[in-house]
Scaffold this motif. Structure first.
Motif: not given
Length: 981
Positions: A280-286, A302-305, A481-484
């Motif tokens: 959710t949020g601004e990351g959806t544009s990608n 959303a945090a991972v993205a 959060f290390a993986a991304p």
């Protein structure tokens, strides 16, 4: 209700998700959420429950009764267990929700079991000590709590029975912090919110954390962890008004910066797969394609993205590959649980949509690499796509070391398992580790390269700043959060070298082999290959194995392998701004290309000192200003006081009427080059009767003999310090020959040639410099000159044409690559000069040269736009008999060779199709820029003593303006004494 095998997401939550409750395991500690009087259902997050030893006859205990869970799939519940109001917390130890005894509490139970804190352990950041710019988030022990006098330290010391005086002091300290914040951020907050700092920022923050400064007792009702997190959240939320993207400590740890991403391409040619909760949020544009079994979101996706694709837009989190496209699949249902079937379907959907990387921050508890992945990757449909896909898997947050082997008999995908490290680079206590576990075949055999540690890497995963999916930021911890960070780095690789997306094995090798080794030397059971290093991954793995490709004279591609690429600081003197060549690195079955500044191949042919710099002082000491001429042609000072390159003997006549004269002079020294076996240079002159025809030949400074003007010192023709026909200077120093014919009393025409061969004395250089210089030795050049001179009265005018030919060089520049200047260069120049005798002892001279340089044939580097255009000039004043009959003074001002137009075409073998990696010729034009003009002023004085048996000389030189002067001393002086024998 459908029975499900449950999969967890690896979130070790910390703060800021609103009513966040961890999607994690028994070992994954949730941060206490900011208490609020009326929690918002829209911001609540559900619990993702993992499989565990659950028994149908072992009830789940609650404060208001008993609930019997379904066997094998503990879910979340409504009523008192409703996760949507944010009051379910997960803990470890006896409060584990995975062994059948979940209890719920509402703020009265200390969430710490042992010493679990924000970073896990005794780590907790405080306001004012978090400096993500340099990665030094401070950690504190209990001793800090008792000694600190700032607001947080004072607050942590207060108990619920604190006195009113203590509470008043605490309120004063917090108000002081608020005042400092307002001074720095007040106007920005008001501009962006339309409210005062108090109304737009302070009030919402205090309400978010359940604090009321008008009721000081509320400050002691929150636990120590919440007190600390309030300060760090204050810091993070203030930075939302900075107008800049946030920096965070992890950036330095993995050697990443936004500039790297911008330079590489921002991931715009990469497709990333995301197997996670709905973004959710601004990351959806990608997100270009989305599917899943639900739209359930808890902020985790959303945090991972955000760490992969968050925009660099002046606010919030920065992703490593912000322009990457994302194909997303949500395998979690509305209860926040998933099973391996859903995971398999997600992997298949993502792979079918051309994602070259898949980020998967989920798994089973108690295992670094769950056995279930074997079935997912072994599915025939998935296996067909897995051959061209990289899978990045979070290691999990149980804090365990895997001891059991994993049966790996169905497929062998290209995967990287990622653990977490903290700000100090130490493995996180919560991070799972590879141990000595192995991926074994059907017979239980372990191949040497199948150890889990060989596929394990670590990256920052503690207190990471991430997007909260609602337009804000928060901090969270976990291998999720290390993986991304690894995934984002691979996206950069696939953007810079798109064909690598077809070579997943080679891509994985690049990531693993470029890791920074920590822990035990080499691959180890804790850190695997080490810590992710973005800069190293985007650089050659080894400079020793680099190759560069060029076209030879027949048009064939040839490869040259260099054992070393020199540091540009030790290189030569052509600063080709923005110019580069391409080097190639073989990686498995493919390769990568790298742009390396071209100056790392080029070298100046001028004299080199022991330190590798140009050495002009020594040339001066041995140059011709020490020699005195007994005769001087043309107007100007006569007699023994005139400067000349050689001192000729008196002419000797023979029966044929020819007059013979000879001269011997010290040879001009050039440190860094082999000197001639003869320490002297020679000149022989034959003049026919009537002085109509003259022949001059010899070995040495030919430019001084061919010039025919008043400038007769070798330094006058030095392209770096002199302005008298520098094209002749490039070819002066070897054999020369000149013929001069007097057409009349006024007109004289002459023609001559000179040559130079220089071999560097590699013994005087350090090993690295000698290696590079040896590849370009020797420097060869030759010049032809035709001149016309008109003399009338006390003045003379001259004009000459010079053609300079350099073998495999251009204006003194050579290259370690023989194809750069394959057939050398040709320079044509026109020189105009004038001499005027103002008095019998005072003369004025001036000369100027315009040159054009072009390639002599096909080459990698060629002048563009008709050639390189250069200019130079020199003016001089000479006074003889200044203090006596045998002295001479000379003062000159020169503009050495200056490029007026400097563009070159660089034709190299490059990747002409970045999708496939096809190689071919590509010509690029580089404007080298026009440097600031340099001027050199000189003064010299010399005289004979002891009745002509000795000479004494002194000189001084100053350089003015221009970046080029940095290679020369600003002020230079010297003296010489010479005795005749």
């Amino acid at each position: 209700m459908t029975m499900r095998t449950l999969i967890r997401s690896y979130l070790f939550a910390t703060a800021g998700f609103g009513g966040l409750v961890a999607a994690g395991g028994a070992e994954a500690q949730t941060a206490p959420t900011a208490p609020a009087p009326t929690p918002s259902p829209a911001r609540a997050q559900p619990v993702v429950v993992r499989p565990g030893p659950v028994s149908a006859d072992k009830p789940v205990q609650t404060l208001s009764g008993t609930l019997t869970p379904y066997v094998g799939n503990i879910r979340t519940f409504t009523g008192d267990l409703d996760p949507l109001v944010g009051n379910i917390r997960t803990f470890s130890g006896d409060l584990s929700p995975y062994i059948g005894n979940i209890r719920t509490f509402s703020g009265t139970v200390d969430p710490y079991v042992g010493n679990i804190r924000t970073f896990w352990g005794d780590l907790a950041p405080a306001m004012g000590d978090l400096d993500p710019m340099i990665g030094n988030i401070r950690t504190f022990s209990d001793a800090y709590v008792t000694t600190s006098k700032d607001a947080l330290g004072y607050w942590l010391n207060l108990s619920g029975t604190a006195s009113s005086t203590d509470l008043s002091t605490l309120v004063t300290k917090i108000n002081g912090m608020i005042g400092q914040s307002k001074d720095a951020w007040g106007s920005a907050v008001q501009t962006q919110t339309g409210k005062t700092f108090e109304a737009g920022f302070v009030a919402p923050m205090l309400a978010k954390w359940g604090l009321d400064l008008t009721n000081p007792a509320s400050l002691t009702s929150v636990d120590a962890y919440t007190r600390q997190m309030f300060f760090i959240d204050w810091y993070d939320q203030l930075n939302q008004y900075a107008g800049m993207d946030h920096t965070d400590w992890w950036m330095q740890t993995i050697n990443w910066s936004p500039a790297i991403t911008k330079t590489i391409g921002e991931g715009k040619r990469s497709i990333v797969g995301l197997l996670d909760f709905t973004v959710t949020g601004e990351g959806t544009s990608n997100i270009t394609k989305y599917s899943g079994i639900s739209d359930f979101s808890n902020g985790h996706g959303a945090a991972v993205a955000s760490l992969i694709i968050a925009a660099h837009d002046g606010k919030g989190v920065m992703g490593i590959a912000p322009m990457a496209s994302v194909v997303a699949y949500n395998p979690f249902d509305s209860s926040g649980t998933a099973n391996w079937t859903d995971v398999k379907n997600g992997v298949l959907m993502i792979a079918q949509n051309n994602a070259s990387i898949v980020n998967m921050s989920l798994g089973e508890p108690g295992k670094t690499l769950p056995q279930g992945w074997n079935d997912v990757f072994g599915d025939p449909d998935v296996a067909a796509y897995a051959k061209k896909t990289i899978f990045v898997i979070a290691a999990g947050n149980d804090g365990i070391t895997q001891t059991q082997n994993i049966k790996w008999d169905k497929a062998n995908p290209y995967m990287i398992v990622v653990g977490s490290v903290g700000p100090t680079g130490t493995i996180s206590d919560f991070s799972n580790r590879p141990g000595s576990a192995c991926l074994v075949d059907a017979k239980g055999n372990c191949a040497p390269d199948m150890k889990l540690m060989n596929r394990f890497i670590t990256a920052p995963g503690e207190m990471i700043l991430v997007s909260d999916g609602q337009g804000g930021v928060t901090r969270a911890s976990g291998t999720s959060f290390a993986a991304p960070l690894v995934t984002g780095t691979i996206a950069l690789l696939h953007d810079r070298w798109p064909w690598l997306s077809n070579y997943p094995k080679e891509t994985v090798d690049i990531i693993l082999k470029s890791a920074r080794d920590v822990g035990a030397p080499g691959v180890d059971p804790v850190y695997g290959v080490g810590i992710l290093d973005v800069t190293a991954a985007l650089s050659p793995l080894s400079f020793d194995g680099l190759k560069w490709y060029q076209y030879d004279a027949k048009g064939n591609i040839v490869a040259t392998q260099a054992a070393k690429i020199r540091d540009p600081k030790e290189q030569a003197k052509w600063e080709a701004a923005g110019m580069f060549f391409y080097a190639y690195e073989d990686v498995g079955a493919t390769f990568r290309d790298f742009a390396i500044p071209v100056s790392s191949k080029l070298t100046d042919a001028t004299a080199m000192s022991l330190t590798g710099s140009n050495e002009y002082l020594q040339s001066y000491i041995y140059s011709r200003f020490m020699a005195w001429a007994t005769t001087k042609s043309g107007p100007g000072p006569k007699g023994p006081g005139a400067f000349s390159g050689f001192a000729f003997s008196a002419p000797i006549s023979n029966k044929g009427g020819l007059q013979l004269s000879m001269a011997v002079a010290p040879r001009t020294r050039m440190l860094g080059f082999y000197q001639s076996q003869l320490p002297y240079q020679t000149a022989v002159r034959l003049v026919t009767p009537g002085d109509r025809v003259a022949f001059t030949f010899g070995d040495g400074d030919g430019a001084t003999q061919l010039s025919g003007g008043s400038f007769a010192l070798p330094s006058d023709f030095d392209p770096n310090v002199g302005g008298a026909n520098p094209l002749m200077g490039f070819a002066s120093g070897g054999g020369y020959l000149q013929t001069s014919v007097a057409l009349s009393d006024h007109w004289t025409i002459s023609s001559g040639l000179t040559q130079r061969t220089l071999r560097r004395d590699l013994r005087q250089m350090d090993t690295l410099t000698a290696f590079a210089m040896g590849a370009v030795d020797p420097y060869r050049a030759g010049a032809q000159n035709v001149a016309v001179r008109y003399t009338a009265g006390t003045g003379a005018l001259s004009a000459s044409y010079t053609r300079l030919r350099e073998a495999k060089a251009m204006l003194g520049i050579e290259s370690a690559d023989p194809y750069d200047f394959a057939r050398g260069s040709i320079s044509d120049g026109v020189t105009l000069g004038a001499d005027l005798a103002l008095t019998p002892t005072l003369a004025l001279a001036a000369t100027g040269t315009v040159g054009r340089t072009r390639a002599a044939g096909a080459a990698t580097i060629t002048p563009a736009g008709g050639g390189l255009v250069s200019t130079s000039f020199q003016v001089g004043l000479t006074k003889s008999e200044l203090f006596g009959k045998t002295d001479l003074f000379r003062m000159t001002l020169a503009q050495p060779m200056h490029l007026e137009r400097a563009s070159v075409d660089l034709t190299t073998v490059q990747v002409i199709d970045r999708q496939t990696g096809e190689l071919g010729p590509l010509t690029q034009r580089f404007n080298l820029g026009v440097p600031e003009r340099q001027y050199v002023g000189e003064a010299m004085y010399g005289r004979t003593i002891l009745d002509g048996a000795a000479q004494v000389s002194i000189f001084g030189r100053a350089t003015f303006n221009g970046a080029q002067t940095q290679a020369l001393p600003r002020l230079t002086g010297g003296a010489a004494f010479r005795m005749n024998f």
